[in-house]
Design an enzyme around this catalytic site. Structure first.
Site, short mmCIF file in Angstrom:
data_model
loop_
_atom_site.label_atom_id
_atom_site.label_comp_id
_atom_site.label_asym_id
_atom_site.label_seq_id
_atom_site.Cartn_x
_atom_site.Cartn_y
_atom_site.Cartn_z
N HIS B 40 0.83 -1.21 -0.10
CA HIS B 40 0.03 0.08 -0.15
C HIS B 40 0.90 1.28 0.10
O HIS B 40 0.74 2.21 -0.74
CB HIS B 40 -0.78 -0.04 1.16
CG HIS B 40 -2.19 -0.65 0.94
ND1 HIS B 40 -2.28 -1.98 0.90
CD2 HIS B 40 -3.46 -0.15 0.52
CE1 HIS B 40 -3.51 -2.26 0.60
NE2 HIS B 40 -4.52 -1.15 0.51
N LYS B 105 -10.30 -7.35 8.11
CA LYS B 105 -11.12 -7.43 9.18
C LYS B 105 -10.88 -6.40 10.18
O LYS B 105 -9.56 -5.75 10.02
CB LYS B 105 -10.36 -8.88 9.83
CG LYS B 105 -9.14 -8.67 10.45
CD LYS B 105 -8.66 -10.04 10.95
CE LYS B 105 -7.05 -10.05 11.55
NZ LYS B 105 -6.74 -9.22 12.91
#
Lengths: 279, 186
Positions: B40, B105
């Protein structure tokens, strides 16, 4: 005296790395099933079922329960009648290197916390050594995932904060962790010692078998109260709501300074892995 | 929440994203990409420098995941989600550039929620720790960028009936809050 060779240690450690990561302990499995049966949230029930089926697949296929096969953390009990032929730390490190490679386990360690280059073999491990009476060398591995570790905390409370201060800190820490650490979790609590000792105690507490009671009734009652309060938070499996936020709370206490009341919370996800070998 | 499971396919369109509501159970079929912290950072750094990305992210779904190595005969090793809040610093930029779906999550922060509302993106929760089970729905995996990152490399994943729940939708609804409110005592 008994002699244990470095290569015996290294072989045992390599096997432990795989065993711990593939095979969930029967106590954790049983706890998941018991809580699943009592879970009121239909979604929560389903998510707990997934955890159970997942552990069964991992065991059957001999693959990691979780892709995060963790920091290799060891608690070693070195008998005072044991002579290690070779270097104990080097033997454990070598075992980790082989176990994580041969076992197809993920390499999750970076060599520097800020420059972040992966060491490529999941070394170095974290090793705690206790010298105990006797002729045995006991090696316990507890691979620790990053997601739950990140939700852990040490707090230097005041003696006047007392039992209430510690309990409120523990419950608040779990509440703030929310959905992040893969609930249902196991909560390790360290109370007392020094800043560093307290954190280590909270990790050592996670080695307890689920269902076991603290030997001291005072702490056994505290564990029970904390578990109820934590499960009343409603966080539930995966943080999506339900009665099952924690499977167990384990407390370890230690003598401490007259000025201090350190408390630590180490959060463990439901992939609560630990295995041991005695040489 | 609906008890039916909705089967969706990637790439996601704005129309599909708008229909998905927090609490919906879905399965995803098609191509998704894995990326976590290190990847990222590189993607967002490239955007900041005005450089092209190693993958077209318009309409795509990113799975926050770094697998364990595949054993012989496996398409991928164990492959469960990692905690998503660590990607909160990067996701808004990717959403702005066309990312439509994220799978991870744990709850997302307000900056991600705003970007999801503004640019119509959706966040799915996969079951953390169910990595051996989830890997059964990943049929093919190949590294498409940043091989040097090992487990953190970007992988193109072909998934069939990948199970998840809509955790936070593009309308600002948050199933973490809804679910916990229902079961909270005291």
């Amino acid at each position: 005296m008994k002699t244990v060779r470095a290569d015996q240690i290294s072989d045992a450690v390599a096997k432990l790395c795989m065993d711990a990561n593939y095979n969930l302990g029967p106590d954790v499995m049983q706890a998941l099933k018991d809580f699943r049966d009592r879970e009121e949230s239909p979604v929560g029930k389903e998510l707990l079922d997934q955890c159970i089926v997942n552990a069964e697949i991992a065991h059957k296929d001999q693959v990691p329960i979780c892709q995060d096969t963790g920091f290799a953390v060891f608690f070693v009990e070195l008998g005072d009648q044991v002579i290690v032929e070779g270097n104990l730390m080097a033997a454990i490190t070598d075992g980790v290197r082989r176990g994580y490679k041969d076992g197809f386990l993920r390499k999750s360690i970076v060599e520097d916390p800020l420059r972040r280059k992966n060491t490529g073999d999941n070394t170095p491990p974290v090793v705690w050594i206790d010298v105990v009476p006797g002729y045995n060398l006991k090696i316990i591995i507890a691979p620790k995932g990053g997601g739950s570790e990140n939700m852990s905390e040490v707090k230097m409370l005041k003696p006047s904060d007392g039992e209430k201060g510690v309990k409120d800190f523990v419950v608040d820490r779990v509440k703030r962790s929310g959905s992040n650490p893969c609930p249902p979790v196991i909560v390790g609590v360290g109370i007392g010692g020094t800043y560093d000792k307290c954190a280590q105690l909270s990790k050592k507490a996670l080695l307890r078998e689920i269902g076991s009671k603290h030997v001291d009734p005072y702490y056994a009652a505290m564990e029970e109260e904390l578990l109820t309060r934590i499960n009343d938070l409603g966080i539930g499996p995966q943080g999506l709501g339900g009665r099952t936020t924690a499977l167990a709370v384990f407390v370890e206490a230690h003598p401490c300074h007259i000025a201090s009341l350190p408390a630590a919370v180490n959060i463990q996800c439901h992939a609560a892995r630990h295995k041991s070998a005695v040489l | 929440m609906s008890t039916d499971i909705r089967r969706i396919t990637t790439p996601l369109t704005e129309a599909i994203v708008k229909e998905l509501k927090a609490g919906d159970k879905v399965t995803i079929t098609g191509v998704i990409y894995s990326a976590r912290d290190a990847a990222h950072k590189r993607l967002v750094d490239l955007i900041a420098q005005g450089q092209p990305l190693p993958l077209e992210i318009k309409g795509q779904t990113i799975y926050f995941m770094g697998p364990s190595p595949a054993k012989p005969g496996q398409a991928i090793g164990s492959a469960g989600p990692t905690t998503s809040y660590r990607m909160d610093a990067y996701s808004p930029t990717l959403i702005e550039h066309g990312l439509k779906g994220m799978i991870g999550k744990g709850v997302r922060g307000p900056e991600v929620v705003e970007a999801m509302k503004k640019h119509k993106a959706v966040y799915f929760a996969a079951t953390g720790g169910a990595a051996a089970l989830i890997s059964k729905s990943i049929k093919k995996a190949e590294i498409v960028a940043y091989e040097d990152l090992g487990a953190e490399a970007i992988r193109r994943l072909e998934v069939v009936d990948f199970p998840c729940i809509v955790a936070q939708d593009c309308h600002g609804q948050n199933y973490y809050e809804i679910g916990v409110a229902e079961y909270k005592r005291s």
